[in-house]
Design an enzyme around this catalytic site. Structure first.
Site, short mmCIF file in Angstrom:
data_model
loop_
_atom_site.label_atom_id
_atom_site.label_comp_id
_atom_site.label_asym_id
_atom_site.label_seq_id
_atom_site.Cartn_x
_atom_site.Cartn_y
_atom_site.Cartn_z
N CYS A 87 0.96 -1.24 -0.03
CA CYS A 87 0.10 -0.16 0.03
C CYS A 87 0.75 1.18 -0.14
O CYS A 87 1.63 1.61 -0.83
CB CYS A 87 -0.96 -0.11 1.27
N HIS A 178 -3.34 -5.33 1.53
CA HIS A 178 -2.55 -5.66 2.96
C HIS A 178 -2.38 -7.04 3.27
O HIS A 178 -3.49 -7.53 3.97
CB HIS A 178 -3.40 -4.85 4.15
N GLU A 180 -0.93 -8.60 5.25
CA GLU A 180 -0.44 -8.89 6.63
C GLU A 180 -1.82 -8.83 7.40
O GLU A 180 -1.90 -9.40 8.55
CB GLU A 180 0.61 -7.94 7.22
N1 GLN Z 1 -3.71 6.26 1.14
C1 GLN Z 1 -2.37 6.07 1.56
C2 GLN Z 1 -1.33 7.01 0.69
O1 GLN Z 1 -1.69 7.70 -0.10
C3 GLN Z 1 -2.03 4.66 1.58
C4 GLN Z 1 -3.09 3.69 2.45
C5 GLN Z 1 -2.30 2.56 3.08
O2 GLN Z 1 -1.38 2.34 3.16
N2 GLN Z 1 -3.36 1.78 3.59
O3 GLN Z 1 -0.21 7.23 1.32
#
Ligand code: GLN
Length: 200
Positions: A87, A178, A180
């Protein structure tokens, strides 16, 4: 060999622990028999064989990384050694970030759009096909980015609505979801295996 305190043959994998979802990654790695180190200082990257960059808020990560050479130490590590970003981690590893553009480690040859799925689909759990053995994979998305472009040499291991969600490029692995937060440990196992291969 490399100053790594290797005493029992276990791999040592760091989890960047400046903010975000680092605990859950450390738990999964520990369950796979890996020694984990929570990385909070730039010099700690010298003692690890692989690194996880967790989810969180990429702009907050960047703020923390402005400290005393951390950005540069991390960049050197990510360019050379096995790194797995999830992410916000993907956003940090990308060569290009849009919506809005922001600084990144310039390692994974993808263009990534932040918060790309709109409000209604901000966070959701999906099952999707993957090239990993063992059938469909559960994917937990939280304000997820979307990979808009993959460069040559970037292998797509899973997709959502036609966009790559799990990709690999040499020593780099990246998931816009994610893993994890799911019970399925296949993605972490894939990363651990790549660290083992890289250190063999
Ligand atoms: N929206 C976050 C960003 O732009 C990422 C979201 C996440 O890591 N769950 O950094």
């Amino acid at each position: 060999m490399s100053g790594i305190a290797e005493t029992d043959g276990r791999l040592t994998i760091g989890v960047l622990a400046l903010q975000g979802a680092f605990d859950a990654h450390a738990r999964v790695l520990a369950s796979l028999g890996v020694r984990t180190v929570l990385v909070r200082k730039p010099e700690q990257v010298d003692g690890i064989e692989g690194l996880v960059i967790p989810g969180g808020e990429s702009t907050t990560f960047l703020k923390h990384l402005e400290r005393a050479g951390f950005f540069e130490a991390l960049k050197a590590f990510v360019h050379a050694k096995p790194t797995f970003g999830t992410c916000a981690g993907v956003i940090l590893m990308a060569t290009e970030v849009v919506s809005p553009a922001q600084r990144s480690l310039q390692a994974l040859d993808v263009t990534v759009e932040r918060n790309a799925y709109g409000r209604q689909t901000d966070s959701r759990v999906l099952q999707a096909e993957t090239t990993l053995a063992g059938g469909p994979l559960e994917m937990v998305y939280i304000r997820a980015p979307r990979i808009l472009r993959t460069g040559e040499g970037v292998e797509v291991l899973a997709q959502r609505e036609g966009s790559p969600t799990l990709v690999r490029q040499g020593h780099l692995l990246a998931a816009t979801f994610h893993p994890e937060l799911s019970h399925d440990t296949r993605v972490h196992q894939l990363f651990v295996d790549s660290v083992r291969t890289a250190t063999a």
